[in-house]
Scaffold this motif. Structure first.
Motif, PDB file in Angstrom:
ATOM      1  N   PRO A  26      31.795 -17.665 -25.616  1.00  0.00           N
ATOM      2  CA  PRO A  26      32.291 -19.000 -25.976  1.00  0.00           C
ATOM      3  C   PRO A  26      32.721 -19.041 -27.441  1.00  0.00           C
ATOM      4  O   PRO A  26      32.250 -18.258 -28.258  1.00  0.00           O
ATOM      5  CB  PRO A  26      31.088 -19.908 -25.733  1.00  0.00           C
ATOM      6  CG  PRO A  26      30.222 -19.162 -24.785  1.00  0.00           C
ATOM      7  CD  PRO A  26      30.436 -17.709 -25.108  1.00  0.00           C
ATOM      8  N   GLY A  27      33.596 -19.978 -27.750  1.00  0.00           N
ATOM      9  CA  GLY A  27      34.121 -20.076 -29.102  1.00  0.00           C
ATOM     10  C   GLY A  27      33.974 -21.462 -29.686  1.00  0.00           C
ATOM     11  O   GLY A  27      33.311 -22.331 -29.122  1.00  0.00           O
ATOM     12  N   VAL A  28      34.618 -21.652 -30.833  1.00  0.00           N
ATOM     13  CA  VAL A  28      34.550 -22.900 -31.580  1.00  0.00           C
ATOM     14  C   VAL A  28      35.971 -23.381 -31.852  1.00  0.00           C
ATOM     15  O   VAL A  28      36.832 -22.600 -32.233  1.00  0.00           O
ATOM     16  CB  VAL A  28      33.804 -22.701 -32.929  1.00  0.00           C
ATOM     17  CG1 VAL A  28      33.867 -23.954 -33.788  1.00  0.00           C
ATOM     18  CG2 VAL A  28      32.367 -22.268 -32.694  1.00  0.00           C
ATOM     19  N   ILE A  29      36.200 -24.664 -31.632  1.00  0.00           N
ATOM     20  CA  ILE A  29      37.415 -25.315 -32.093  1.00  0.00           C
ATOM     21  C   ILE A  29      36.989 -26.218 -33.234  1.00  0.00           C
ATOM     22  O   ILE A  29      36.307 -27.226 -33.015  1.00  0.00           O
ATOM     23  CB  ILE A  29      38.102 -26.114 -30.971  1.00  0.00           C
ATOM     24  CG1 ILE A  29      38.547 -25.182 -29.841  1.00  0.00           C
ATOM     25  CG2 ILE A  29      39.299 -26.895 -31.533  1.00  0.00           C
ATOM     26  CD1 ILE A  29      39.127 -25.897 -28.628  1.00  0.00           C
ATOM     27  N   ALA A  30      37.326 -25.820 -34.467  1.00  0.00           N
ATOM     28  CA  ALA A  30      36.943 -26.572 -35.660  1.00  0.00           C
ATOM     29  C   ALA A  30      38.092 -27.485 -36.069  1.00  0.00           C
ATOM     30  O   ALA A  30      39.222 -27.037 -36.241  1.00  0.00           O
ATOM     31  CB  ALA A  30      36.583 -25.624 -36.793  1.00  0.00           C
ATOM     32  N   LEU A  31      37.786 -28.767 -36.195  1.00  0.00           N
ATOM     33  CA  LEU A  31      38.750 -29.784 -36.624  1.00  0.00           C
ATOM     34  C   LEU A  31      38.190 -30.402 -37.897  1.00  0.00           C
ATOM     35  O   LEU A  31      37.471 -31.402 -37.850  1.00  0.00           O
ATOM     36  CB  LEU A  31      38.942 -30.830 -35.522  1.00  0.00           C
ATOM     37  CG  LEU A  31      39.382 -30.278 -34.165  1.00  0.00           C
ATOM     38  CD1 LEU A  31      39.320 -31.359 -33.091  1.00  0.00           C
ATOM     39  CD2 LEU A  31      40.779 -29.685 -34.263  1.00  0.00           C
ATOM     40  N   ARG A  51      31.754 -39.594 -37.699  1.00  0.00           N
ATOM     41  CA  ARG A  51      31.170 -38.936 -38.879  1.00  0.00           C
ATOM     42  C   ARG A  51      32.273 -38.434 -39.797  1.00  0.00           C
ATOM     43  O   ARG A  51      33.290 -37.944 -39.326  1.00  0.00           O
ATOM     44  CB  ARG A  51      30.313 -37.749 -38.453  1.00  0.00           C
ATOM     45  CG  ARG A  51      29.149 -38.103 -37.543  1.00  0.00           C
ATOM     46  CD  ARG A  51      28.341 -36.863 -37.230  1.00  0.00           C
ATOM     47  NE  ARG A  51      27.812 -36.267 -38.438  1.00  0.00           N
ATOM     48  CZ  ARG A  51      26.625 -36.538 -38.962  1.00  0.00           C
ATOM     49  NH1 ARG A  51      25.848 -37.401 -38.375  1.00  0.00           N
ATOM     50  NH2 ARG A  51      26.228 -35.944 -40.057  1.00  0.00           N
ATOM     51  N   ASP A  52      32.033 -38.492 -41.090  1.00  0.00           N
ATOM     52  CA  ASP A  52      33.030 -37.944 -42.013  1.00  0.00           C
ATOM     53  C   ASP A  52      32.818 -36.456 -42.261  1.00  0.00           C
ATOM     54  O   ASP A  52      33.624 -35.818 -42.935  1.00  0.00           O
ATOM     55  CB  ASP A  52      33.056 -38.720 -43.332  1.00  0.00           C
ATOM     56  CG  ASP A  52      31.746 -38.677 -44.081  1.00  0.00           C
ATOM     57  OD1 ASP A  52      30.780 -38.043 -43.611  1.00  0.00           O
ATOM     58  OD2 ASP A  52      31.687 -39.281 -45.164  1.00  0.00           O
ATOM     59  N   ASP A  53      31.754 -35.884 -41.688  1.00  0.00           N
ATOM     60  CA  ASP A  53      31.485 -34.454 -41.853  1.00  0.00           C
ATOM     61  C   ASP A  53      31.513 -33.707 -40.512  1.00  0.00           C
ATOM     62  O   ASP A  53      30.921 -32.654 -40.349  1.00  0.00           O
ATOM     63  CB  ASP A  53      30.153 -34.229 -42.562  1.00  0.00           C
ATOM     64  CG  ASP A  53      28.956 -34.788 -41.802  1.00  0.00           C
ATOM     65  OD1 ASP A  53      29.142 -35.528 -40.813  1.00  0.00           O
ATOM     66  OD2 ASP A  53      27.823 -34.499 -42.214  1.00  0.00           O
ATOM     67  N   PHE A  54      32.242 -34.265 -39.542  1.00  0.00           N
ATOM     68  CA  PHE A  54      32.381 -33.635 -38.226  1.00  0.00           C
ATOM     69  C   PHE A  54      33.041 -32.269 -38.382  1.00  0.00           C
ATOM     70  O   PHE A  54      33.984 -32.100 -39.152  1.00  0.00           O
ATOM     71  CB  PHE A  54      33.241 -34.536 -37.338  1.00  0.00           C
ATOM     72  CG  PHE A  54      33.488 -34.001 -35.955  1.00  0.00           C
ATOM     73  CD1 PHE A  54      32.503 -34.043 -34.984  1.00  0.00           C
ATOM     74  CD2 PHE A  54      34.721 -33.469 -35.613  1.00  0.00           C
ATOM     75  CE1 PHE A  54      32.730 -33.572 -33.701  1.00  0.00           C
ATOM     76  CE2 PHE A  54      34.967 -33.003 -34.339  1.00  0.00           C
ATOM     77  CZ  PHE A  54      33.974 -33.050 -33.387  1.00  0.00           C
ATOM     78  N   VAL A  55      32.525 -31.254 -37.661  1.00  0.00           N
ATOM     79  CA  VAL A  55      33.086 -29.900 -37.727  1.00  0.00           C
ATOM     80  C   VAL A  55      33.953 -29.610 -36.511  1.00  0.00           C
ATOM     81  O   VAL A  55      35.064 -29.125 -36.652  1.00  0.00           O
ATOM     82  CB  VAL A  55      31.975 -28.831 -37.868  1.00  0.00           C
ATOM     83  CG1 VAL A  55      32.534 -27.431 -37.722  1.00  0.00           C
ATOM     84  CG2 VAL A  55      31.259 -28.998 -39.199  1.00  0.00           C
ATOM     85  N   ARG A 168      26.955 -32.444 -36.416  1.00  0.00           N
ATOM     86  CA  ARG A 168      28.302 -32.199 -36.934  1.00  0.00           C
ATOM     87  C   ARG A 168      29.176 -31.382 -35.985  1.00  0.00           C
ATOM     88  O   ARG A 168      30.380 -31.283 -36.186  1.00  0.00           O
ATOM     89  CB  ARG A 168      28.204 -31.467 -38.276  1.00  0.00           C
ATOM     90  CG  ARG A 168      27.508 -32.286 -39.341  1.00  0.00           C
ATOM     91  CD  ARG A 168      27.375 -31.533 -40.637  1.00  0.00           C
ATOM     92  NE  ARG A 168      28.702 -31.186 -41.123  1.00  0.00           N
ATOM     93  CZ  ARG A 168      28.944 -30.103 -41.855  1.00  0.00           C
ATOM     94  NH1 ARG A 168      27.987 -29.269 -42.168  1.00  0.00           N
ATOM     95  NH2 ARG A 168      30.168 -29.855 -42.267  1.00  0.00           N
ATOM     96  N   ILE A 169      28.558 -30.765 -34.978  1.00  0.00           N
ATOM     97  CA  ILE A 169      29.308 -29.931 -34.030  1.00  0.00           C
ATOM     98  C   ILE A 169      28.797 -30.253 -32.625  1.00  0.00           C
ATOM     99  O   ILE A 169      27.603 -30.282 -32.388  1.00  0.00           O
ATOM    100  CB  ILE A 169      29.191 -28.430 -34.386  1.00  0.00           C
ATOM    101  CG1 ILE A 169      30.179 -27.618 -33.586  1.00  0.00           C
ATOM    102  CG2 ILE A 169      27.763 -27.932 -34.279  1.00  0.00           C
ATOM    103  CD1 ILE A 169      30.442 -26.241 -34.165  1.00  0.00           C
ATOM    104  N   VAL A 170      29.714 -30.546 -31.721  1.00  0.00           N
ATOM    105  CA  VAL A 170      29.359 -31.008 -30.383  1.00  0.00           C
ATOM    106  C   VAL A 170      29.618 -29.890 -29.381  1.00  0.00           C
ATOM    107  O   VAL A 170      30.721 -29.336 -29.344  1.00  0.00           O
ATOM    108  CB  VAL A 170      30.199 -32.253 -29.999  1.00  0.00           C
ATOM    109  CG1 VAL A 170      29.858 -32.733 -28.602  1.00  0.00           C
ATOM    110  CG2 VAL A 170      30.008 -33.362 -31.009  1.00  0.00           C
TER     111      VAL A 170
END
Length: 196
Positions: A26-31, A51-55, A168-170
């Motif tokens: 699995p991977g990460v989609i960082a926005l 959140r203003d610090d969402f990853v 910060r990461i869902v």
């Protein structure tokens, strides 16, 4: 010609980095740098970021078709939000925050294929991967320019070892649960390929 919103839609295919590594984890989609009130859509499920610090989204399946879209924050109104409380529980409530603007939505497509290479995905030898983009407040769009490799690699390692606060990461499953079952998304997009 196409409108600015349509020309902002970028097609980004597959992997980058060491060609010996494959996309089998699995991977990460960082926005990164999304302002509160921004709407994020991943694979047909949409949430307003509070959140203003969402990853971003973690545990994204390594194969198949993924669609990511971001609508910039607009007027103040009541809207659905996703995030976590201070004790890590999922929160999905309504508060007065800026409402996303449907007039200004940009996004990109990922067509994941372990055999292909692309400058848009950073991958590790263990098969984990990341696609990372920053929100540009001046253009109110997700940048089509990839984040530098060092930042992407550090984000990927930190997300992989639990070093990013879970508020910060869902996880992918939680992001799409209740809106779009994974099986339904896979059924609808399972025949999409690069040759289409």
């Amino acid at each position: 010609g196409p409108s600015p919103a349509h020309s902002s839609l970028r097609t980004m295919m597959t992997s980058t980095g060491d060609s010996a590594a494959s996309l089998d984890a699995p991977g990460v989609i960082a926005l990164l740098d999304l302002p509160p009130g921004t709407s994020a859509t991943v694979d047909g499920s949409t949430h307003t970021i509070r959140r203003d610090d969402f990853v971003g989204i973690s545990s994204v399946p390594p194969t198949g078709f993924h669609f990511v879209a971001v609508s910039s924050a607009g007027d103040i109104s009541s809207s659905s939000q996703i995030g976590s409380s201070s004790d890590g529980r999922s929160v999905n409530n309504t508060d007065s925050i800026p409402r996303p603007s449907a007039l200004h939505t940009t996004g990109f497509v990922l067509l994941m294929d372990p055999e292909e290479e692309s400058p848009y995905i950073t991958k590790e030898e263990n098969g984990s991967w990341i696609v990372a983009r920053r929100y540009d407040a001046h253009t109110e769009e997700i940048s089509s320019t990839p984040i530098n490799n060092v930042t992407s690699t550090n984000l990927l390692k930190t997300a992989g070892n639990g070093g990013i606060d879970p508020r910060r990461i869902v996880p992918y499953e939680r992001f799409i649960t209740g809106q779009q079952p994974v099986e339904k998304w896979n059924e609808m997009t399972g025949y999409i390929s690069q040759t289409l």
